[in-house]
Design a protein around this motif. Structure first.
Motif, PDB file in Angstrom:
ATOM      1  N   GLU A  34      -6.654   4.323   8.866  1.00 31.05           N
ATOM      2  CA  GLU A  34      -5.763   5.368   9.385  1.00 31.05           C
ATOM      3  C   GLU A  34      -6.225   6.767   8.968  1.00 31.05           C
ATOM      4  O   GLU A  34      -5.934   7.740   9.651  1.00 31.05           O
ATOM      5  CB  GLU A  34      -4.327   5.140   8.905  1.00 31.05           C
ATOM      6  CG  GLU A  34      -3.684   3.907   9.488  1.00 31.05           C
ATOM      7  CD  GLU A  34      -2.345   3.603   8.844  1.00 31.05           C
ATOM      8  OE1 GLU A  34      -1.363   3.462   9.591  1.00 31.05           O
ATOM      9  OE2 GLU A  34      -2.289   3.502   7.599  1.00 31.05           O
ATOM     10  N   ARG A  35      -6.943   6.848   7.833  1.00 29.72           N
ATOM     11  CA  ARG A  35      -7.450   8.140   7.366  1.00 29.72           C
ATOM     12  C   ARG A  35      -8.834   8.447   7.922  1.00 29.72           C
ATOM     13  O   ARG A  35      -9.458   9.429   7.546  1.00 29.72           O
ATOM     14  CB  ARG A  35      -7.476   8.174   5.833  1.00 29.72           C
ATOM     15  CG  ARG A  35      -6.098   8.148   5.205  1.00 29.72           C
ATOM     16  CD  ARG A  35      -6.127   8.449   3.705  1.00 29.72           C
ATOM     17  NE  ARG A  35      -7.188   7.807   2.982  1.00 29.72           N
ATOM     18  CZ  ARG A  35      -7.107   6.611   2.386  1.00 29.72           C
ATOM     19  NH1 ARG A  35      -6.000   5.921   2.448  1.00 29.72           N
ATOM     20  NH2 ARG A  35      -8.142   6.122   1.731  1.00 29.72           N
ATOM     21  N   ARG A  43      -1.100  11.836   1.795  1.00 33.01           N
ATOM     22  CA  ARG A  43      -0.572  10.871   2.780  1.00 33.01           C
ATOM     23  C   ARG A  43       0.227   9.776   2.099  1.00 33.01           C
ATOM     24  O   ARG A  43       0.992   9.074   2.750  1.00 33.01           O
ATOM     25  CB  ARG A  43      -1.714  10.296   3.618  1.00 33.01           C
ATOM     26  CG  ARG A  43      -2.417  11.391   4.383  1.00 33.01           C
ATOM     27  CD  ARG A  43      -2.744  11.259   5.803  1.00 33.01           C
ATOM     28  NE  ARG A  43      -2.291  10.228   6.628  1.00 33.01           N
ATOM     29  CZ  ARG A  43      -3.020   9.731   7.620  1.00 33.01           C
ATOM     30  NH1 ARG A  43      -4.237  10.165   7.823  1.00 33.01           N
ATOM     31  NH2 ARG A  43      -2.515   8.821   8.397  1.00 33.01           N
ATOM     32  N   ASP A  64       5.559   7.744   0.602  1.00 29.35           N
ATOM     33  CA  ASP A  64       5.859   6.371   0.166  1.00 29.35           C
ATOM     34  C   ASP A  64       6.152   6.255  -1.320  1.00 29.35           C
ATOM     35  O   ASP A  64       6.485   5.176  -1.797  1.00 29.35           O
ATOM     36  CB  ASP A  64       4.680   5.454   0.496  1.00 29.35           C
ATOM     37  CG  ASP A  64       4.490   5.254   1.995  1.00 29.35           C
ATOM     38  OD1 ASP A  64       5.468   5.428   2.744  1.00 29.35           O
ATOM     39  OD2 ASP A  64       3.363   4.934   2.400  1.00 29.35           O
ATOM     40  N   THR A  99      -5.783  11.327   0.546  1.00 28.91           N
ATOM     41  CA  THR A  99      -5.226  10.041   0.139  1.00 28.91           C
ATOM     42  C   THR A  99      -3.898  10.230  -0.581  1.00 28.91           C
ATOM     43  O   THR A  99      -2.906   9.565  -0.265  1.00 28.91           O
ATOM     44  CB  THR A  99      -6.213   9.286  -0.777  1.00 28.91           C
ATOM     45  OG1 THR A  99      -7.432   9.074  -0.065  1.00 28.91           O
ATOM     46  CG2 THR A  99      -5.648   7.953  -1.232  1.00 28.91           C
ATOM     47  N   GLY A 121       0.966   4.943   1.225  1.00 27.38           N
ATOM     48  CA  GLY A 121       0.283   5.884   2.114  1.00 27.38           C
ATOM     49  C   GLY A 121      -0.502   5.180   3.201  1.00 27.38           C
ATOM     50  O   GLY A 121      -0.367   3.984   3.442  1.00 27.38           O
ATOM     51  N   ALA A 122      -1.344   5.958   3.858  1.00 33.92           N
ATOM     52  CA  ALA A 122      -2.123   5.475   4.995  1.00 33.92           C
ATOM     53  C   ALA A 122      -3.308   4.637   4.527  1.00 33.92           C
ATOM     54  O   ALA A 122      -3.889   4.886   3.477  1.00 33.92           O
ATOM     55  CB  ALA A 122      -2.615   6.665   5.809  1.00 33.92           C
ATOM     56  N   SER A 123      -3.671   3.661   5.332  1.00 36.82           N
ATOM     57  CA  SER A 123      -4.837   2.838   5.023  1.00 36.82           C
ATOM     58  C   SER A 123      -6.109   3.654   5.234  1.00 36.82           C
ATOM     59  O   SER A 123      -6.086   4.688   5.913  1.00 36.82           O
ATOM     60  CB  SER A 123      -4.869   1.611   5.936  1.00 36.82           C
ATOM     61  OG  SER A 123      -5.212   1.993   7.257  1.00 36.82           O
ATOM     62  N   ASP A 138      -7.673   4.276  -2.325  1.00 40.00           N
ATOM     63  CA  ASP A 138      -6.442   3.627  -1.900  1.00 40.00           C
ATOM     64  C   ASP A 138      -5.474   3.604  -3.070  1.00 40.00           C
ATOM     65  O   ASP A 138      -5.888   3.679  -4.234  1.00 40.00           O
ATOM     66  CB  ASP A 138      -6.739   2.191  -1.454  1.00 40.00           C
ATOM     67  CG  ASP A 138      -6.055   1.822  -0.153  1.00 40.00           C
ATOM     68  OD1 ASP A 138      -4.977   2.379   0.132  1.00 40.00           O
ATOM     69  OD2 ASP A 138      -6.580   0.966   0.570  1.00 40.00           O
ATOM     70  N   ARG A 149       0.868  -1.180   0.000  1.00 35.53           N
ATOM     71  CA  ARG A 149       0.000   0.000   0.000  1.00 35.53           C
ATOM     72  C   ARG A 149       0.906   1.232   0.000  1.00 35.53           C
ATOM     73  O   ARG A 149       1.951   1.252   0.614  1.00 35.53           O
ATOM     74  CB  ARG A 149      -0.876   0.018   1.257  1.00 35.53           C
ATOM     75  CG  ARG A 149      -1.619   1.344   1.424  1.00 35.53           C
ATOM     76  CD  ARG A 149      -2.513   1.369   2.642  1.00 35.53           C
ATOM     77  NE  ARG A 149      -3.781   0.758   2.281  1.00 35.53           N
ATOM     78  CZ  ARG A 149      -4.250  -0.362   2.793  1.00 35.53           C
ATOM     79  NH1 ARG A 149      -3.576  -1.003   3.722  1.00 35.53           N
ATOM     80  NH2 ARG A 149      -5.414  -0.847   2.392  1.00 35.53           N
TER      81      ARG A 149
END
Length: 78
Positions: free
Chosen positions: A13-14, A70, A74, A67, A8-10, A24, A6
């Motif tokens: 997490e968001r 964040r 990555d 999305t 960024g944040a899941s 995503d 993944r």
């Protein structure tokens, strides 16, 4: 073609309560990226700039600003 990780944040997490049906971003085994977002092809197709186009098999997908921001940490520079 497989998902490696993944980016960024899941969704949880968001702030997604159920963690489902949320935008995503994933890195694929070949280095490409897969995006889960809302299909806005019909709405945005006529607004594409003159130097942009899409094939019949391509869709215009929208993800939230959060999305993408964040995920920035990555995404590799090269």
């Amino acid at each position: 073609m497989n998902i490696v990780r993944r980016i960024g944040a899941s969704p949880v997490e968001r702030g997604s309560v159920g963690g489902q049906a949320c935008p995503d971003i994933f890195e694929l085994q070949d280095g490409s990226f897969a995006v889960i977002g809302t299909d806005k092809t019909e709405l945005l197709d006529g607004s594409l700039p003159a130097d942009a186009s899409r094939a019949d098999y391509e869709k215009i997908v929208v993800i939230t600003r959060e999305t993408l921001l964040r995920a920035k940490k990555d995404i590799p520079d090269v």
